[in-house]
Design an enzyme around this catalytic site. Sequence first.
Site, short mmCIF file in Angstrom:
data_model
loop_
_atom_site.label_atom_id
_atom_site.label_comp_id
_atom_site.label_asym_id
_atom_site.label_seq_id
_atom_site.Cartn_x
_atom_site.Cartn_y
_atom_site.Cartn_z
N SER A 1 0.84 -1.20 0.00
CA SER A 1 0.00 0.00 0.00
C SER A 1 0.88 1.25 0.00
CB SER A 1 -0.85 -0.03 1.27
OG SER A 1 -1.37 1.25 1.53
N TYR B 1 -2.14 -1.04 10.90
CA TYR B 1 -2.38 -1.65 9.59
C TYR B 1 -1.20 -1.35 8.65
CZ TYR B 1 -3.91 -1.88 4.74
OH TYR B 1 -3.96 -2.12 3.39
N LYS C 1 2.10 -3.70 6.71
CA LYS C 1 2.54 -3.72 5.30
C LYS C 1 4.06 -3.50 5.21
CE LYS C 1 -1.48 -4.48 3.51
NZ LYS C 1 -1.80 -5.79 2.95
P1 NAD Z 1 -10.97 -7.28 1.27
O1 NAD Z 1 -11.20 -7.28 2.74
O2 NAD Z 1 -12.13 -7.09 0.37
O3 NAD Z 1 -10.20 -8.61 0.85
C1 NAD Z 1 -9.35 -9.31 1.72
C2 NAD Z 1 -9.75 -10.77 1.68
O4 NAD Z 1 -8.88 -11.51 2.52
C3 NAD Z 1 -11.18 -11.00 2.16
O5 NAD Z 1 -11.84 -11.83 1.24
C4 NAD Z 1 -10.99 -11.70 3.52
O6 NAD Z 1 -12.06 -12.60 3.78
C5 NAD Z 1 -9.67 -12.41 3.29
N1 NAD Z 1 -8.91 -12.67 4.52
C6 NAD Z 1 -8.57 -11.79 5.50
N2 NAD Z 1 -7.85 -12.41 6.44
C7 NAD Z 1 -7.69 -13.70 6.06
C8 NAD Z 1 -7.05 -14.84 6.60
N3 NAD Z 1 -6.42 -14.77 7.79
N4 NAD Z 1 -7.06 -15.99 5.91
C9 NAD Z 1 -7.72 -16.08 4.73
N5 NAD Z 1 -8.38 -15.05 4.17
C10 NAD Z 1 -8.36 -13.86 4.83
O7 NAD Z 1 -9.86 -6.15 0.98
P2 NAD Z 1 -9.33 -5.58 -0.41
O8 NAD Z 1 -9.69 -4.15 -0.47
O9 NAD Z 1 -9.68 -6.48 -1.52
O10 NAD Z 1 -7.76 -5.64 -0.14
C11 NAD Z 1 -6.96 -6.72 -0.59
C12 NAD Z 1 -5.52 -6.46 -0.16
O11 NAD Z 1 -5.09 -5.20 -0.70
C13 NAD Z 1 -5.32 -6.37 1.33
O12 NAD Z 1 -4.07 -6.95 1.64
C14 NAD Z 1 -5.26 -4.88 1.59
O13 NAD Z 1 -4.53 -4.58 2.74
C15 NAD Z 1 -4.57 -4.40 0.34
N6 NAD Z 1 -4.82 -2.99 0.03
C16 NAD Z 1 -6.11 -2.56 -0.14
C17 NAD Z 1 -6.35 -1.23 -0.43
C18 NAD Z 1 -7.77 -0.72 -0.59
O14 NAD Z 1 -7.96 0.50 -0.61
N7 NAD Z 1 -8.77 -1.56 -0.75
C19 NAD Z 1 -5.28 -0.33 -0.58
C20 NAD Z 1 -3.98 -0.81 -0.40
C21 NAD Z 1 -3.76 -2.14 -0.11
#
Ligand code: NAD
Length: 341
Positions: free
Chosen positions: A124, A149, A153
């Site tokens: 991120s 959080y 990362k």
């Molecule tokens: P999201 O919550 O929709 O997706 C994360 C998925 O991981 C979910 O389906 C959840 O059920 C699963 N999960 C969480 N913990 C778990 C575990 N211990 N075991 C198995 N599954 C697990 O989030 P997203 O927005 O799709 O984000 C995906 C990734 O991108 C994450 O790592 C997040 O930190 C990163 N990210 C997201 C953003 C954003 O703005 N959405 C920005 C930067 C980075």
Amino acid sequence: MNVLVTGGAGYIGSHTVLCLLNSGYDVVVYDNLCNSSYEAIKRVEKLTAKTVKFVEGDIRERLALTELFKTNNIDAVIHFAALKAVGESAQIPLDYYQNNVHGSLTLLEVMAEFDVHNFIFSSSATVYGEHNPSPYLETMPLGRPTSPYGTTKVMVENIMDDVSKSNEKFRGISLRYFNPIGAHESGQIGEDPKGIPNNLLPFVAQVAVGKRAKLSIFGDDYPTTDGSCERDYLHVMDLAEGHVAALTWLQDSAQFRGVEAFNLGTGTGTSVFKIINAFEVATNKNIPFEISPRRDGDLPAFWANADKAKTALNWQAKRSLEDMMTDTWRWQSANPNGYNN
Ligand code: NAD
Ligand code: UDP
């Protein structure tokens, strides 16, 4: 190529799985569904007319992961699974370290055990911390993020670096996302936050659909063009395609060993007021708002320098702000209760 996608039922994961399938990859999704719904996978299968192997499980469960690697011939891992609510991470930091850091460690250990070395990590822009100037460049030092959080990362990026120094076969990519918004053009899959949305666009969309009365704008006295915060918003489909570009790059770069980081953003900052205006123009909906105090930990403005991804991965965000708004609205209006319709 068989790709394991952890967290593949989530917002970015489901869009990426769709792109992977459309690009000819076989996909195994591993997700504990703590923040997502299996319905997203079913819809991806319908949209692509392909099947996804889905295994429900947690990345911290070593035995389950071992079984997964034993029974599937995995060539590469795209690791989305994480908890991601910035505010919540300050309230329950241990859960965030446990899930995001311990989970990643367990995954990396099992990968090594099965001789799988291609690893793409969801990082991120928050890893740049508070003090780097925008636009952020991959060569800048990692900062001190303002939330647990964000720290998870940075920790996983550091772990990847150390693993690559100790394991000469490791091929890691850290994709530093800026602000993904929008939904697949079909309106069939999109972002489905549980409870009150933390992020701007899901909140705006829920106001538009009548689920929330008005948006709170967190601060209008920042040193920016109109006083509200500026972020680098990119379409989630562009972001999903960035993962396919990264995987292609790994396949094409047979000699590559180590870790490379890439910013995935548009290179432009947009303010909260401009987002509201763009949403209203694109959807013809009125978004009532009030000005509220600043939110803890928010930085005034940041955006990406995305030149490295363009040059090396041949990837560039191509969808417009209008596309982001229209697609958000198509998804939200067709699915006012997300996947629980
Ligand atoms: P999201 O919550 O929709 O997706 C994360 C998925 O991981 C979910 O389906 C959840 O059920 C699963 N999960 C969480 N913990 C778990 C575990 N211990 N075991 C198995 N599954 C697990 O989030 P997203 O927005 O799709 O984000 C995906 C990734 O991108 C994450 O790592 C997040 O930190 C990163 N990210 C997201 C953003 C954003 O703005 N959405 C920005 C930067 C980075
Ligand atoms: N924001 C806001 N009201 C909301 C949610 C977010 O004004 O209900 C602002 C927030 O202060 C930030 C921008 O919108 O400046 C983007 O916030 P988001 O949480 O989506 O992304 P991040 O802060 O992680 O970049």
